[in-house]
Each structure stands twice: as C-alpha cells, then as structure tokens.
Design an enzyme around this catalytic site. Structure first.
Site, mmCIF file in Angstrom:
data_model
loop_
_atom_site.group_PDB
_atom_site.id
_atom_site.type_symbol
_atom_site.label_atom_id
_atom_site.label_comp_id
_atom_site.label_asym_id
_atom_site.label_seq_id
_atom_site.Cartn_x
_atom_site.Cartn_y
_atom_site.Cartn_z
ATOM 1 N N ASP A 30 -2.078 -0.645 5.818
ATOM 2 C CA ASP A 30 -2.378 -0.058 7.127
ATOM 3 C C ASP A 30 -3.855 0.132 7.427
ATOM 4 O O ASP A 30 -4.207 0.564 8.523
ATOM 5 C CB ASP A 30 -1.700 1.313 7.240
ATOM 6 C CG ASP A 30 -2.454 2.387 6.462
ATOM 7 O OD1 ASP A 30 -2.708 2.168 5.253
ATOM 8 O OD2 ASP A 30 -2.816 3.416 7.054
ATOM 9 N N ASP A 34 0.861 -1.174 0.000
ATOM 10 C CA ASP A 34 0.000 0.000 0.000
ATOM 11 C C ASP A 34 0.905 1.234 0.000
ATOM 12 O O ASP A 34 2.126 1.130 0.227
ATOM 13 C CB ASP A 34 -0.892 -0.046 1.245
ATOM 14 C CG ASP A 34 -1.843 1.129 1.338
ATOM 15 O OD1 ASP A 34 -2.249 1.655 0.285
ATOM 16 O OD2 ASP A 34 -2.177 1.524 2.472
ATOM 17 N N PHE A 35 0.325 2.415 -0.229
ATOM 18 C CA PHE A 35 1.136 3.633 -0.234
ATOM 19 C C PHE A 35 0.906 4.475 1.012
ATOM 20 O O PHE A 35 1.767 4.546 1.894
ATOM 21 C CB PHE A 35 0.859 4.457 -1.495
ATOM 22 C CG PHE A 35 1.697 5.705 -1.561
ATOM 23 C CD1 PHE A 35 3.036 5.632 -1.919
ATOM 24 C CD2 PHE A 35 1.164 6.949 -1.242
ATOM 25 C CE1 PHE A 35 3.826 6.776 -1.949
ATOM 26 C CE2 PHE A 35 1.934 8.097 -1.274
ATOM 27 C CZ PHE A 35 3.282 8.010 -1.636
ATOM 28 N N ASP A 36 -0.276 5.085 1.133
ATOM 29 C CA ASP A 36 -0.547 5.977 2.266
ATOM 30 C C ASP A 36 -0.593 5.193 3.575
ATOM 31 O O ASP A 36 -1.305 4.192 3.695
ATOM 32 C CB ASP A 36 -1.881 6.699 2.054
ATOM 33 C CG ASP A 36 -1.831 7.670 0.896
ATOM 34 O OD1 ASP A 36 -1.331 8.790 1.074
ATOM 35 O OD2 ASP A 36 -2.285 7.292 -0.211
#
Length: 283
Positions: A214, A32-34
């Site tokens: 997250d 994932d990124f954020d």
C-alpha cells in the site's frame, strides 16, 4: 524509464491477470502487512490483520503449489507475531529475511545498527516536545511515527528529524518517506524489491510473483512483480508501478481467496491432464 500511471481497479485488469497466472504450476504471493493485511491505525502496536485476511493467508499458505511470504517494514520479530502461516518473512524492508529455518541479516545493516540506535535515542530527546510523536527503534532501521501528531506540529517534527539525521547519521544513514512516517535506514540501495527477488530466486523458473502492498516502500517490489506477475496496490489511484489496485484491506481478502481458487483450478487441470504423474514439490 516510463512514467508511472495510476493503477486500474483489479476488476478491470482481471482478464489480463488471469491470463498471466492461471496456467502457472506455482505462484509466489508476497504481502505487506500494515495497510494491506491490517488497516492503518494511529498506534502501530494496535495493528491487527483482519479476520478475513488472516484466514485467507492461512489457507493460501497451506497450499503446496503456492509460496506465501510477508514483506514488511516492521522488524522481523514483530511482524512474525502478527500473522501466522507463511513460510517466509522479510522484516525491516528486506534487511532481515527468515526462510529455510534460518535468518539472514544484510551485513551493511548489521554494521550500522549501532548508528540507528544512537539516532533513535537522540530523536527521543529532540522530539519529546512534539505531541504524540513516537520513535520506534527496529534495530536495523528506525521509524518516526507522525500519524497522531497534530497537523501544525508535523512540519516541525519532520524538520527536527532531518536535521538530526543529517548531523549525526553522516553518510551512513538516509531518510525515506511513507504514509505519515519517516523511515531512517542504512544509506545504500536495498528495499522490498530486493527481498522479493531473493525469495523468487528459490522458486522454479517461470513462477509468477504477486505482490500486494500500500505504500511508497512497496514500489520496488511492484516493479519486480510486474515483470512476470502482478503488482496490486491497496488504496488510492496515485501513480504507481503496480498495474492494479483494490480499495482497502477488505479487498485484499477477496484477492487472496481468488488466488486460492485460481491455484486450485490449475492443480485440477494438471491432475486431469494425460500422462500426469504426482509430484512432490518443496515448499
């Protein structure tokens, strides 16, 4: 289905994780990124992967025995500009997938893009009086950002959003929740886990999947990864389908470096094995 348990710190799970991964000829690492590569910030446009994570992703992406993919809720064009290196990107929670030099868009999502655009436009007006509330049109999905909204106004923003989507989205759209965001998307079964399954299907049989994320939207991907690999949640110890966790994006960089070392050790053992022949594998 078994109830979810809080994931253990990765340090406590390390022997079990190593046993799953260390003898694998290849690894699939999905990120994932954020909140994973980049710390969560109030302004989503300001989100930036940490330097350590950028470097760790780049090193891992260079390995011929590791496939690295970014799987994000951001629009594909957005997330591709924020992190370099991986050969595969999935945007809009997997509704758009860039791999093998082409981009695939889920046909149902494509058909409902006009409805998403209308809802986002209506919400711009309906939520104009809510301080710091931001509506993001990602073409295939929309996001109502509540992170900077005062606590007293947040319930109002949520109520207006749900009322608007219920009234004008019909049976075509649904709302899902995340960390102080509301996601508006096509109402059918699809998520990051489906994208990870598609990506994994291109890998040789027996390739373990590592997924690091997250948020609630990462849970379906954790379930896919846990079948033969490992899901790692970034953040608190809330119940999750991931079996391990790290505290923050700073911990993600350490995990990626460890995976790099693990793959290097496996490659060295393979090369020194009797009868080994060099083999060129496609990325």
């Amino acid at each position: 289905m078994e109830s979810e348990s809080p994931p253990l710190r990765l340090a406590a799970r390390l022997p079990a994780v190593r046993a799953k991964l260390e003898d694998a000829a290849r690894l699939l690492v999905c990120l994932d990124f954020d909140g994973t590569l980049a710390p969560i910030v109030e302004d989503p446009d300001a989100a930036t992967a940490t330097a350590r994570n950028r470097n760790a992703v780049a090193r891992l992406a260079e390995r011929p025995d590791v496939t690295t993919a970014i799987v994000s809720g951001r629009a594909l064009t957005d997330v591709r500009e924020r992190v370099d290196g991986p050969s595969i990107y999935a945007g809009n929670h997997g509704l758009e997938l860039a791999r093998h030099g082409s981009i695939a868009v889920h046909p149902v999502a494509r058909k409902r893009a006009a409805r998403i655009e209308r809802i986002c436009s209506l919400l711009e007006t309906a939520l104009a009086s809510v301080p710091n509330c931001r509506i993001e049109n990602k073409r295939l999905t929309g996001t109502v950002h509540l992170r900077a909204v005062p606590a007293a106004a947040e319930p109002i923003a949520r109520r207006i959003t749900r009322r608007t989507v219920d009234r004008f989205g019909g049976d075509e759209l649904e709302i899902s929740t995340g960390k102080r965001i509301l996601e508006i998307g096509p109402d059918f079964r699809w998520g990051k886990g489906n994208a990870v399954e598609l990506i994994a299907a291109d890998e040789p049989p027996g390739t373990p999947v590592v997924y690091i994320g997250d948020d609630v939207t990462d849970e379906s991907a954790f379930r896919v990864a846990e079948s033969d690999g490992i899901g790692i949640r970034v953040g608190g110890d809330e119940p999750s389908s991931a079996s391990a966790r790290v505290e923050s994006p700073a911990g993600v960089a350490s995990v990626l470096s460890w995976l790099d070392s693990l793959a290097s050790d496996a490659a060295a053992r393979s090369e020194s094995a009797p009868g080994h022949r060099p083999e060129n594998r496609p990325r």
